[in-house]
Design a protein around this motif. Sequence first.
Motif, mmCIF file in Angstrom:
data_model
loop_
_atom_site.group_PDB
_atom_site.id
_atom_site.type_symbol
_atom_site.label_atom_id
_atom_site.label_comp_id
_atom_site.label_asym_id
_atom_site.label_seq_id
_atom_site.Cartn_x
_atom_site.Cartn_y
_atom_site.Cartn_z
ATOM 1 N N ASP A 53 42.014 -8.510 -34.071
ATOM 2 C CA ASP A 53 40.694 -8.725 -33.686
ATOM 3 C C ASP A 53 40.524 -10.221 -33.388
ATOM 4 O OD1 ASP A 53 40.763 -9.635 -36.282
ATOM 5 O OD2 ASP A 53 39.055 -8.773 -36.968
ATOM 6 N N GLU A 54 39.384 -10.575 -33.039
ATOM 7 C CA GLU A 54 39.435 -12.050 -32.650
ATOM 8 C C GLU A 54 39.238 -12.891 -33.815
ATOM 9 O OE1 GLU A 54 37.741 -9.670 -30.872
ATOM 10 O OE2 GLU A 54 39.472 -10.152 -29.704
ATOM 11 N N ALA A 55 38.586 -12.358 -35.123
ATOM 12 C CA ALA A 55 38.511 -12.934 -36.395
ATOM 13 C C ALA A 55 40.072 -13.703 -36.948
ATOM 14 C CB ALA A 55 37.887 -12.205 -37.383
ATOM 15 N N MET A 56 40.930 -12.766 -36.515
ATOM 16 C CA MET A 56 42.242 -13.389 -36.991
ATOM 17 C C MET A 56 42.687 -14.453 -36.437
ATOM 18 S SD MET A 56 44.604 -9.749 -37.123
ATOM 19 C CE MET A 56 46.096 -10.312 -37.668
ATOM 20 N N LEU A 57 42.176 -14.738 -35.216
ATOM 21 C CA LEU A 57 42.608 -15.910 -34.224
ATOM 22 C C LEU A 57 42.011 -17.151 -34.905
ATOM 23 C CD1 LEU A 57 42.481 -14.406 -30.780
ATOM 24 C CD2 LEU A 57 44.073 -14.059 -32.277
ATOM 25 N N VAL A 58 40.710 -17.052 -35.423
ATOM 26 C CA VAL A 58 39.922 -18.091 -36.079
ATOM 27 C C VAL A 58 40.578 -18.013 -37.436
ATOM 28 C CG1 VAL A 58 37.862 -18.538 -36.735
ATOM 29 C CG2 VAL A 58 38.031 -17.525 -34.559
ATOM 30 N N GLY A 88 29.587 -20.727 -37.648
ATOM 31 C CA GLY A 88 30.808 -20.674 -36.350
ATOM 32 C C GLY A 88 31.463 -19.549 -36.195
ATOM 33 N N ALA A 89 31.709 -18.494 -37.234
ATOM 34 C CA ALA A 89 32.037 -17.158 -37.112
ATOM 35 C C ALA A 89 31.774 -16.286 -37.916
ATOM 36 C CB ALA A 89 33.749 -17.459 -37.018
ATOM 37 N N ALA A 90 31.494 -15.066 -37.207
ATOM 38 C CA ALA A 90 30.679 -13.999 -38.248
ATOM 39 C C ALA A 90 31.057 -12.493 -37.707
ATOM 40 C CB ALA A 90 29.120 -14.114 -38.052
ATOM 41 N N ALA A 139 31.188 -12.631 -33.482
ATOM 42 C CA ALA A 139 30.443 -13.696 -33.036
ATOM 43 C C ALA A 139 30.918 -15.048 -33.610
ATOM 44 C CB ALA A 139 28.898 -13.442 -33.480
ATOM 45 N N PHE A 140 31.044 -16.158 -32.427
ATOM 46 C CA PHE A 140 31.749 -17.299 -32.467
ATOM 47 C C PHE A 140 30.767 -18.405 -31.696
ATOM 48 C CE2 PHE A 140 34.835 -13.962 -32.443
ATOM 49 C CZ PHE A 140 35.283 -14.092 -33.694
ATOM 50 N N THR A 141 31.030 -19.661 -32.082
ATOM 51 C CA THR A 141 30.616 -20.686 -31.318
ATOM 52 C C THR A 141 31.762 -20.545 -30.099
ATOM 53 O OG1 THR A 141 31.592 -22.204 -32.937
ATOM 54 C CG2 THR A 141 29.397 -21.948 -32.678
ATOM 55 N N TYR A 142 31.195 -21.054 -28.953
ATOM 56 C CA TYR A 142 32.114 -20.899 -27.742
ATOM 57 C C TYR A 142 33.175 -21.787 -27.672
ATOM 58 C CZ TYR A 142 33.353 -22.173 -22.958
ATOM 59 O OH TYR A 142 34.233 -22.212 -21.967
ATOM 60 N N ASP A 143 32.972 -23.099 -28.354
ATOM 61 C CA ASP A 143 34.161 -24.027 -28.478
ATOM 62 C C ASP A 143 35.308 -23.528 -29.550
ATOM 63 O OD1 ASP A 143 33.141 -25.555 -26.833
ATOM 64 O OD2 ASP A 143 32.242 -26.958 -28.312
ATOM 65 N N HIS A 191 39.751 -21.386 -40.410
ATOM 66 C CA HIS A 191 38.186 -21.647 -40.234
ATOM 67 C C HIS A 191 37.474 -20.439 -40.879
ATOM 68 C CE1 HIS A 191 34.140 -21.810 -38.780
ATOM 69 N NE2 HIS A 191 34.344 -22.848 -38.253
ATOM 70 N N PRO A 192 36.373 -20.647 -41.767
ATOM 71 C CA PRO A 192 35.969 -19.395 -42.574
ATOM 72 C C PRO A 192 35.342 -18.539 -41.659
ATOM 73 C CG PRO A 192 34.895 -21.691 -43.176
ATOM 74 C CD PRO A 192 36.090 -21.721 -42.191
ATOM 75 N N VAL A 193 35.397 -17.211 -41.920
ATOM 76 C CA VAL A 193 34.638 -16.285 -41.103
ATOM 77 C C VAL A 193 33.770 -15.430 -42.071
ATOM 78 C CG1 VAL A 193 35.014 -14.253 -39.549
ATOM 79 C CG2 VAL A 193 36.613 -15.867 -39.475
ATOM 80 N N GLN A 194 32.514 -15.496 -41.639
ATOM 81 C CA GLN A 194 31.342 -14.896 -42.560
ATOM 82 C C GLN A 194 31.362 -13.239 -42.203
ATOM 83 O OE1 GLN A 194 29.571 -16.434 -45.213
ATOM 84 N NE2 GLN A 194 28.947 -14.273 -45.369
#
Length: 231
Positions: A185-190, A126-128, A163-167, A195-198
Amino acid sequence: MNYTVVLPAAGSGKRMKANKNKLLLELFDKPIFLYTLEVFQQDPACEAIWLAVKEEERQIIDQYVTKYKITKVHGYADGGMERQDSVRACLEAIPPCGVVLVHDAARPFISQDVITRLVETAKACGAAIAAVPVKDTIKKADNGIITETVDRNALWMVQTPQAFTYDLILKAAKAAVEDGFLGTDEAMLVERLNHPVQIVESTYENVKMTTPEDLIYGKAILESQIQEGQR
Ligand code: CTP
Ligand code: MG
């Protein structure tokens, strides 16, 4: 795995002190952002490129896109006050897709291998995000007096692409604006959605052109990439 890339390019480049958008500064024969665009133009897995640009720079940027045959540019979104606003404008403009890559237009030296690993990881998790281990010893201080030496093994210097899935990224970007949350950064929003970020280990070459001395380093990296046949 195919992906769409979103490139925020609507900054002012204040720290570069060039009195214009640093992305328009040339490294050898062409502006910085074109090197970034060429990486994605040449990647067969990249389906579409979307750029966030300032309204007054759209024409000059589009002229370069045409001149250098960057045919994968599908559209432009209006840049916003903050980088996060520029990215969100693009995310809202792109058609739904599988994986979205967000990458600073100011990082022209990203490697194909890192992009591929990010896309595969985002598809699976989902997130990397791209990151490199911290090289220096890092200390915390209070009024200039060391309070702690931080365990370096737990520290990563984070870059783009992310990188993320669109949804997932669309949901995270919308939640941030609703909550008035501004991230770097975008990861912070996820992350704030739990949601885990790899992390995907990247290269030290993937520097962001930020201050004037970065241009000297950038030219050296470009020369070595050209010599190694990567460009
Ligand atoms: N960016 C953007 N919209 C903004 C701010 C930044 O699209 N409102 C883009 C920049 O063009 C750059 C990337 O985000 O490609 C990373 O930002 P940064 O390196 O901070 O660039 P600038 O904001 O232009 O530089 P500075 O912070 O020194 O003014
Ligand atoms: Mg900035």
